[in-house]
Scaffold this active site. Structure first.
Site, PDB file in Angstrom:
ATOM      1  N   GLU A 223      60.531  86.008  69.998  1.00 41.83           N
ATOM      2  CA  GLU A 223      60.534  84.479  70.146  1.00 41.83           C
ATOM      3  C   GLU A 223      61.853  83.851  69.716  1.00 41.83           C
ATOM      4  O   GLU A 223      62.396  82.643  70.107  1.00 41.83           O
ATOM      5  CB  GLU A 223      59.249  83.962  69.160  1.00 41.83           C
ATOM      6  CG  GLU A 223      58.058  84.118  70.029  1.00 41.83           C
ATOM      7  CD  GLU A 223      56.949  84.220  69.026  1.00 41.83           C
ATOM      8  OE1 GLU A 223      57.092  84.282  67.809  1.00 41.83           O
ATOM      9  OE2 GLU A 223      55.684  84.188  69.561  1.00 41.83           O
TER      10      GLU A 223
ATOM     11  N   HIS B 113      56.817  91.475  63.592  1.00 39.99           N
ATOM     12  CA  HIS B 113      55.926  91.771  64.707  1.00 39.99           C
ATOM     13  C   HIS B 113      54.679  92.742  64.453  1.00 39.99           C
ATOM     14  O   HIS B 113      55.368  93.920  63.691  1.00 39.99           O
ATOM     15  CB  HIS B 113      56.814  92.325  65.978  1.00 39.99           C
ATOM     16  CG  HIS B 113      56.329  92.183  67.541  1.00 39.99           C
ATOM     17  ND1 HIS B 113      55.419  93.157  67.644  1.00 39.99           N
ATOM     18  CD2 HIS B 113      56.200  91.163  68.219  1.00 39.99           C
ATOM     19  CE1 HIS B 113      54.664  92.894  68.865  1.00 39.99           C
ATOM     20  NE2 HIS B 113      55.378  91.692  69.102  1.00 39.99           N
TER      21      HIS B 113
END
Length: 366
Positions: free
Chosen positions: A305, A252
């Site tokens: 996700e 991320h």
């Protein structure tokens, strides 16, 4: 060189602070996400998504996203992300929405509320069409739902399993807002032009549909299916990385520590009895070790996700619908940012550095 120099260059505007916001605070080092100062850990299971919408948009947990009004989409295709973008844009004309620079803050907020709830309805209707059902669920059946997530499922399937409702509500809350990402930036840039709220939301949906933003979620479930079929997560990870493939759901741009949304969704997947929780945790374990070995310079832990895929799978959400589900959740954050942008009125006008050919004549091209 001065940091304000017009010759400074930051590729992709990375690290450039473009706005000051009161909406959300992703804690880069601490692995915490706060909506207007409130840790999302405190919200999940305590308030439904529609109240979190109120928190983000109105700074009031007693406020709620309104109920969707009766509306018949023009021409649904069953491709929910495309349907959502097209129908949201069309609502500007259907509802005769005013331009943001010509309406009050109160009117803008009302427009965003109407659009947010209608966008969820559009996705549910499109998903129903994708399932092969052409008849809409009667309004009185949908009205039996107590939360936005429950009504979404009733609008889609005519029934709402308790586990499915919890899965969707948790996912929507965890992904309702996350600062100045690609789709949110798109919404704010569109808003600063004075475009109407439907235009700003529609463009945000378009930005979210790509595989490097909201679309990445759709690839996680097929990846887990592949690992399950092989039966050897260690081998799968080695072969994938040797082939320079991306392991979906890892890394991320914001968090150096754990993504707090991943932590909540992992817990939820286990509570709801996800059939792939064991293989997902095993893949996570071996992937983290191998990624650390190969890339010690940057942390690549699971992001939102990865376990979102398991949670949505519990609710029987097909992978192609994932970007539209993400958009349903993000209407809260987008709406809050569009309002904030309207109130600040700050122009976005980054510069570009020309690096093409020097001055030349047409004769040089022949």
């Amino acid at each position: 060189m001065s940091s304000n120099s017009s010759t400074d260059f930051s590729p992709g505007l990375e690290g450039v602070v473009a706005v000051e916001t009161e909406i959300a605070e992703p804690d880069r080092e601490g692995g915490v996400l706060r909506y207007r100062g409130i840790d999302i850990e405190e919200l999940v299971g305590q308030y439904p998504y529609e109240n979190v919408w109120g928190l983000l948009v109105d700074d009031d947990l007693d406020s709620e996203m309104p109920e969707p009004e009766p509306y018949e989409p023009a021409r649904l295709t069953g491709n929910a992300p495309a349907d959502l973008q097209a129908e949201t844009a069309r609502l500007a004309g259907e509802w005769k929405l005013g331009k943001l620079n010509e309406i009050s803050d109160e009117q803008a907020r009302n427009d965003l509320g109407r659009l947010s709830s209608q966008m969820m309805r559009i996705v549910a209707r499109s998903a129903r069409l994708a399932d092969g059902a052409t008849d809409p669920i009667p309004d009185d059946v949908v009205a039996r739902g107590h939360t936005a997530a429950e009504k979404f499922l009733l609008q889609w399937r005519g029934k709402a399993d308790r586990r499915h409702v919890k899965a969707i509500d948790t996912y929507w809350i965890c992904t309702a807002e996350h600062g100045l990402n690609a789709s949110t930036f798109t919404a704010r840039v569109t808003a600063y032009t004075g475009a109407d709220c439907a235009a700003a939301l529609s463009w945000a949906v378009g930005a979210l549909s790509g595989p490097l933003h909201g679309g990445a979620l759709a690839y996680v479930k097929p990846m887990l299916d592949e690992v399950t079929a092989m039966g050897d997560p260690e081998k799968w990870v080695r072969e994938a990385l040797d082939a320079r493939k991306r392991i979906m759901g890892f890394g991320h741009r914001v968090y150096r520590a754990e993504d707090p949304r991943s932590r909540i969704l992992k817990r939820t997947a286990r509570e709801l009895g996800s059939p792939q929780i064991e293989i997902a945790e095993r893949l996570e374990e071996v992937a983290l070790v191998e990624l650390e070995r190969r890339h010690p310079e940057r942390p690549l832990r699971t992001n939102v996700e990865y376990y979102s895929a398991l949670v949505l799978d519990v609710a029987e959400i097909p992978p192609p619908l994932a970007p539209a589900m993400f958009a349903c959740s993000r209407v809260a954050g987008w709406s809050a940012h569009i309002l904030e942008q309207k109130r600040t009125g700050r122009l976005f006008r980054p510069s570009a550095r020309y690096v093409g050919p020097g001055e030349r004549s047409l004769s040089q091209l022949s």
